[in-house]
Design a protein around this motif. Structure first.
Motif, short mmCIF file in Angstrom:
data_model
loop_
_atom_site.label_atom_id
_atom_site.label_comp_id
_atom_site.label_asym_id
_atom_site.label_seq_id
_atom_site.Cartn_x
_atom_site.Cartn_y
_atom_site.Cartn_z
N ASP A 79 85.74 28.50 75.86
CA ASP A 79 86.53 28.80 77.63
C ASP A 79 85.49 30.73 78.21
O ASP A 79 85.61 30.77 79.24
CB ASP A 79 88.49 28.71 77.73
N THR A 80 86.09 31.00 76.87
CA THR A 80 85.38 32.52 77.97
C THR A 80 85.06 33.35 76.81
O THR A 80 84.97 32.95 75.11
CB THR A 80 87.54 33.49 78.01
N GLU A 81 84.28 34.44 76.66
CA GLU A 81 83.63 35.43 75.15
C GLU A 81 84.81 36.14 74.79
O GLU A 81 85.80 36.32 76.53
CB GLU A 81 82.23 36.31 76.13
N GLU A 82 84.17 36.48 74.05
CA GLU A 82 85.51 37.39 73.07
C GLU A 82 85.08 39.09 73.90
O GLU A 82 84.27 39.15 74.27
CB GLU A 82 84.35 37.70 71.54
N GLU A 83 85.90 39.65 73.48
CA GLU A 83 85.73 40.78 74.33
C GLU A 83 86.09 41.84 73.08
O GLU A 83 86.62 41.82 72.30
CB GLU A 83 87.51 41.06 75.67
N GLY A 84 85.67 43.74 73.48
CA GLY A 84 85.52 44.39 72.45
C GLY A 84 84.72 44.65 72.05
O GLY A 84 82.99 44.41 71.54
N ASP A 85 84.43 45.01 71.11
CA ASP A 85 83.23 46.71 70.76
C ASP A 85 82.33 45.43 69.43
O ASP A 85 81.51 45.14 69.63
CB ASP A 85 83.12 48.32 70.53
N GLN A 86 83.21 44.88 68.78
CA GLN A 86 82.54 44.27 67.50
C GLN A 86 82.81 42.53 67.84
O GLN A 86 82.16 41.99 66.75
CB GLN A 86 83.65 44.66 66.22
N ALA A 87 82.47 42.79 70.00
CA ALA A 87 82.40 40.95 69.70
C ALA A 87 81.82 40.05 69.94
O ALA A 87 80.73 40.83 69.10
CB ALA A 87 83.07 40.57 71.53
N PHE A 88 81.79 39.06 68.87
CA PHE A 88 80.48 38.39 68.65
C PHE A 88 79.88 37.58 69.16
O PHE A 88 78.52 37.75 69.87
CB PHE A 88 80.05 38.17 67.36
N ARG A 89 80.58 36.75 70.06
CA ARG A 89 81.18 35.03 70.43
C ARG A 89 80.74 35.26 72.42
O ARG A 89 81.66 35.95 72.62
CB ARG A 89 81.35 34.45 70.23
N ARG A 90 79.43 35.98 72.74
CA ARG A 90 79.87 36.61 73.92
C ARG A 90 78.29 36.20 74.38
O ARG A 90 77.47 35.44 74.10
CB ARG A 90 79.44 38.24 74.15
N TYR A 91 78.49 35.91 76.11
CA TYR A 91 76.91 34.99 76.41
C TYR A 91 75.78 36.12 76.36
O TYR A 91 76.28 37.24 76.12
CB TYR A 91 77.33 35.47 78.34
N GLY A 92 74.52 35.94 76.21
CA GLY A 92 73.78 36.61 76.50
C GLY A 92 72.35 35.90 76.40
O GLY A 92 72.41 34.85 77.10
#
Length: 233
Positions: A210-223
């Motif tokens: 549903d949403t992308e991960e947050e944080g500096d080490q987040a891997f599953r993010r929009y790109g």
């Protein structure tokens, strides 16, 4: 009854010989050769036809067929010859020639190294490739095809276990993709290809959430999406 030859000299000095079937008859106590059949010029004689005639006469008399018979041997010797198996080999023979021309057999043997196997792994792999090119089917069916429906040079029989083991051995032995590299450069050299620019495609992998991960080490993010799906990370 016997075969005899006669000859005639042409004006240019050349000699033409003729073959005839003849037998001897006595007329008033004198033996004469009587021609039963003219077979034509010796240089144009149907020798295969004569061989078939000899085989037919031998068969009628119960004698063994001649040792060497040209043409359709089954027709010549009849019951003396039994067909036990017949497999087509034309397309397989062509593919085997291309396989060797590209050096795939040598590349595989180098990758497999000095290890000895009860089955010729290179031949089993070729049989699988040939099956994929000619009549694609499962590994089990491909093994039956190679054993009964196609003439694979250097491989009389194989089973599905040998097919799976050969693929496992190849994956293990060619971890550095040396076989692929050798085949690539062989094809490029054979077809005189320019390989300054190579396009390499990969399989798309993505996550759905549903949403992308947050944080500096987040891997599953929009790109960037290779499939042009802006709604996917």
């Amino acid at each position: 009854m016997y075969l005899r030859t006669t000859q005639r000299r042409n004006k240019d000095g050349s000699i033409v010989r003729y073959v005839q079937v003849a037998h001897n008859r006595k007329v008033d106590g004198v033996t004469h050769a009587e021609v039963l059949l003219n077979l034509g010029r010796e240089d144009r004689l149907d020798r295969d036809g004569l061989t078939r005639l000899v085989a037919s006469i031998n068969r009628y008399l119960g004698e063994p067929a001649p040792a060497a018979l040209p043409g359709d041997a089954a027709q010549l010797v009849g019951d003396h010859l039994h067909v036990t198996e017949s497999r087509p080999m034309g397309t397989v023979y062509l593919l085997d020639g291309l396989w060797r021309m590209l050096g795939v057999d040598d590349a595989l043997r180098k990758a497999l190294g000095p290890r000895r196997f009860t089955t010729d792994v290179e031949r089993v792999l070729f049989a699988l490739v040939a099956n994929r090119a000619i009549d694609p089917m499962s590994k089990l069916s491909a093994a039956e095809w190679a054993s009964h429906d196609a003439a694979i040079p250097g491989l009389a029989l194989m089973d599905d276990d040998q097919a799976y083991r050969a693929m496992d051995v190849l994956i293990e032995a060619d971890a550095q993709a040396k076989v692929q590299e050798a085949v690539f450069f062989a094809v490029a050299n054979l077809l005189n290809l320019e390989v300054d620019v190579l396009l390499f495609d990969t399989t798309s992998t993505y996550f759905e959430r549903d949403t992308e991960e947050e944080g500096d080490q987040a891997f599953r993010r929009y790109g960037h999406s290779k499939d042009h799906r802006k709604d996917l990370p």
